[in-house]
Design a protein around this motif. Structure first.
Motif, PDB file in Angstrom:
ATOM      1  N   ALA A  72       1.037  -1.342   0.009  1.00 43.29           N
ATOM      2  CA  ALA A  72      -0.090   0.184   0.585  1.00 43.29           C
ATOM      3  C   ALA A  72       0.615   1.032   0.195  1.00 43.29           C
ATOM      4  O   ALA A  72       0.442   1.997  -0.713  1.00 43.29           O
ATOM      5  CB  ALA A  72      -0.988   0.159   0.808  1.00 43.29           C
ATOM      6  N   GLY A  73       2.420   1.312   0.867  1.00 48.29           N
ATOM      7  CA  GLY A  73       2.959   2.078   1.136  1.00 48.29           C
ATOM      8  C   GLY A  73       3.353   2.670  -0.126  1.00 48.29           C
ATOM      9  O   GLY A  73       3.584   3.761  -1.220  1.00 48.29           O
ATOM     10  N   LEU A  74       4.098   1.252  -0.992  1.00 52.18           N
ATOM     11  CA  LEU A  74       5.074   2.090  -2.381  1.00 52.18           C
ATOM     12  C   LEU A  74       3.478   2.544  -2.811  1.00 52.18           C
ATOM     13  O   LEU A  74       3.539   3.179  -4.024  1.00 52.18           O
ATOM     14  CB  LEU A  74       4.636   0.228  -2.797  1.00 52.18           C
ATOM     15  N   ASP A  75       1.917   1.635  -3.697  1.00 51.49           N
ATOM     16  CA  ASP A  75       1.547   2.149  -4.089  1.00 51.49           C
ATOM     17  C   ASP A  75       0.466   3.431  -3.592  1.00 51.49           C
ATOM     18  O   ASP A  75       1.150   4.700  -4.906  1.00 51.49           O
ATOM     19  CB  ASP A  75       0.033   1.617  -4.184  1.00 51.49           C
ATOM     20  N   GLU A  76       1.271   3.957  -3.212  1.00 48.09           N
ATOM     21  CA  GLU A  76       0.752   5.244  -2.417  1.00 48.09           C
ATOM     22  C   GLU A  76       1.966   6.957  -3.300  1.00 48.09           C
ATOM     23  O   GLU A  76       1.239   7.331  -3.684  1.00 48.09           O
ATOM     24  CB  GLU A  76       0.488   5.675  -0.809  1.00 48.09           C
ATOM     25  N   LEU A  77       2.667   5.702  -2.904  1.00 52.25           N
ATOM     26  CA  LEU A  77       3.572   6.676  -3.319  1.00 52.25           C
ATOM     27  C   LEU A  77       3.993   6.842  -5.033  1.00 52.25           C
ATOM     28  O   LEU A  77       4.636   7.796  -5.736  1.00 52.25           O
ATOM     29  CB  LEU A  77       5.649   6.483  -2.748  1.00 52.25           C
ATOM     30  N   GLU A  78       3.928   6.004  -5.359  1.00 48.23           N
ATOM     31  CA  GLU A  78       3.977   6.568  -7.095  1.00 48.23           C
ATOM     32  C   GLU A  78       2.308   7.058  -7.889  1.00 48.23           C
ATOM     33  O   GLU A  78       2.889   8.492  -8.097  1.00 48.23           O
ATOM     34  CB  GLU A  78       3.145   4.964  -7.744  1.00 48.23           C
TER      35      GLU A  78
END
Length: 195
Positions: A72-78
């Motif tokens: 989820a964190g990776l998706d949000e950064l993207e």
């Protein structure tokens, strides 16, 4: 990326992010440990105060575990539209001395930049996947591979790392100490909130 969304079941549901060490909450200490990062995302319930520009996101479903939180964190950064960073620092919010480990982790990657990342190695020899720096591309790859193999919900973090070429770096004493129980909190001098 700071993971701050666990159930804290062994603390009776008291959120670890709000526990206090040396006048600052554990979340504030984790944010300070990540100082200098190009972007900051906190995965968990939205805290009352974060630095300007900090992102927050919740894993879906909530309490799905750290592997789902990392995804989820990776998706949000993207989604943020910010230029992607080559490296992602991943910290659990319950390590009051994590800041001491960050320069050690970065130095290990400076020495071997072709690695997919570096895990902190605690004084007792345990690899710490939530005190680590990962290549953003490699971590995305690990998340995709795990998702293709099955759900991320309650998956072990190490399942995201199976195909990654990771270093380990011995971190300073106590840097990897975390708060899982009230006994841990007492031993570290962490308490339940402002006095």
């Amino acid at each position: 990326m700071i993971l701050a969304g666990g159930r804290s079941s062994r603390l009776g549901g008291v959120p670890k992010s709000g526990l206090v060490y040396d006048g600052a909450t554990l979340l504030e200490r984790a944010v300070a440990a990540a100082r200098g990062a190009g972007a900051l995302v906190v995965v968990g319930p939205r805290p009352d105060a974060l630095p300007a520009g900090a992102l927050t996101v919740r894993e879906d479903p909530p309490f799905a575990g750290p592997a789902a939180a990392i995804a989820a964190g990776l998706d949000e950064l993207e989604r943020s539209g910010r230029p992607p960073a080559p490296w992602v620092l991943v910290l659990a919010c319950d390590m009051p001395h994590a800041a001491a480990a960050v320069p050690v982790l970065l130095a290990a990657l400076d020495a071997e930049p072709e690695a997919d990342g570096v895990l902190g190695l605690s004084a007792d020899g345990r690899k710490q996947p939530l005190l680590a720096v990962y290549s953003t591309a490699a971590l995305h790859r690990g998340v995709r591979e795990r998702a293709q193999a099955g759900t991320l919900t309650n998956a072990p973090v190490f399942s995201l790392l199976a195909s990654l070429d990771l270093l380990t770096a011995a971190v300073p004493e106590h840097a990897a100490d975390d708060v899982d129980t009230w006994d841990d909190a007492a031993a570290l001098g962490v308490h339940g909130g402002p006095s």
